[in-house]
Design an enzyme around this catalytic site. Structure first.
Site, PDB file in Angstrom:
ATOM      1  N   TRP A  40      35.531  36.119  53.829  1.00 48.49           N
ATOM      2  CA  TRP A  40      36.501  36.067  52.748  1.00 48.49           C
ATOM      3  C   TRP A  40      37.931  36.119  53.286  1.00 48.49           C
ATOM      4  CZ3 TRP A  40      37.049  34.182  48.298  1.00 48.49           C
ATOM      5  CH2 TRP A  40      38.090  34.594  47.441  1.00 48.49           C
ATOM      6  N   TYR A  43      44.467  43.049  48.611  1.00 49.11           N
ATOM      7  CA  TYR A  43      43.618  42.303  47.683  1.00 49.11           C
ATOM      8  C   TYR A  43      42.674  43.252  46.955  1.00 49.11           C
ATOM      9  CZ  TYR A  43      39.738  39.247  46.235  1.00 49.11           C
ATOM     10  OH  TYR A  43      38.738  38.607  45.517  1.00 49.11           O
ATOM     11  N   GLU A  51      35.272  30.958  45.848  1.00 49.20           N
ATOM     12  CA  GLU A  51      33.969  31.518  46.221  1.00 49.20           C
ATOM     13  C   GLU A  51      33.079  30.434  46.831  1.00 49.20           C
ATOM     14  OE1 GLU A  51      33.130  34.540  46.411  1.00 49.20           O
ATOM     15  OE2 GLU A  51      34.528  35.616  45.118  1.00 49.20           O
TER      16      GLU A  51
END
Length: 205
Positions: A65, A35, A57
């Site tokens: 995350w 990522y 988010e």
């Protein structure tokens, strides 16, 4: 070479077996490393993709995350691939459906926030659209972090963006969440100075 070798402490970066330096958060987990290398910090200038980033988010708030990234395929399936028009039409039956979907983070407030934000995204087209609105808050300078401790968690620009989005109907868009968004979509460059990705967005020199 060892699996990973720390380069001088002043940099805070870690050199992996491929010889590339990354921040610690992106140096161990292969999913996060991919990522970081291929997506994080790359400019996002399409409504559909930007709505997805804002949504993820918001779901990440209070969580790691990595959790969100692992569930990303589930989120995309559950939220109609983050098509703002389709999500804006979700009703209470959809909310209940999503609350029973183990492939996503089952949080009623965040699910409803995503629907609300889809509706706000659609409405914002009358003012030029989400992309121009968000990118209008790009600051004139970007951080120059040598270590992760040097990376702020909010900024004057993220505070202003959060306030502006709330005024046009968005929710779950606080200053910290918006700073993370700005990092993720390349509005600011918080790659460590010694990272192989520093300057890769093309937005900052």
């Amino acid at each position: 070479m060892d699996w990973m070798t720390e380069i001088p402490p002043a940099s805070g970066a870690i050199v992996g077996p491929d010889g590339l330096a990354r921040p610690r958060w992106a140096a161990v987990d292969p999913m996060l490393r991919d990522y970081y290398d291929t997506e994080w910090g790359i400019p996002v200038r399409f409504e559909h993709a930007l709505f997805e980033r804002i949504s993820l988010e918001a779901f990440q708030s209070g969580l790691s995350w990595a959790i969100i990234l692992r569930k990303r395929p589930g989120f995309r399936a559950a939220f109609a691939d983050f098509d703002p028009d389709r999500v804006a039409a979700f009703d209470e039956d959809d909310v209940e459906r999503l609350l029973s979907d183990a492939a996503i983070v089952r949080n009623r407030l965040k699910i409803r926030a995503t629907i609300t934000n889809a509706q706000a995204t659609v409405a914002l087209r009358e003012q030029g659209g989400l992309v121009d609105f968000v990118w209008g808050f790009q600051p004139n300078e970007t951080p120059q972090p040598r270590t992760q401790a040097d990376v702020p968690t909010s900024s004057e620009a993220s505070v202003s963006l959060a306030k502006a989005l709330k005024k046009v109907g968005f929710v779950f868009v606080g200053p910290t969440t918006m700073f993370a968004l700005m990092e993720a979509i390349g509005m600011i460059d918080t790659h460590l100075l010694d990272s192989h990705r520093r300057g890769s967005s093309g937005v900052w020199g």
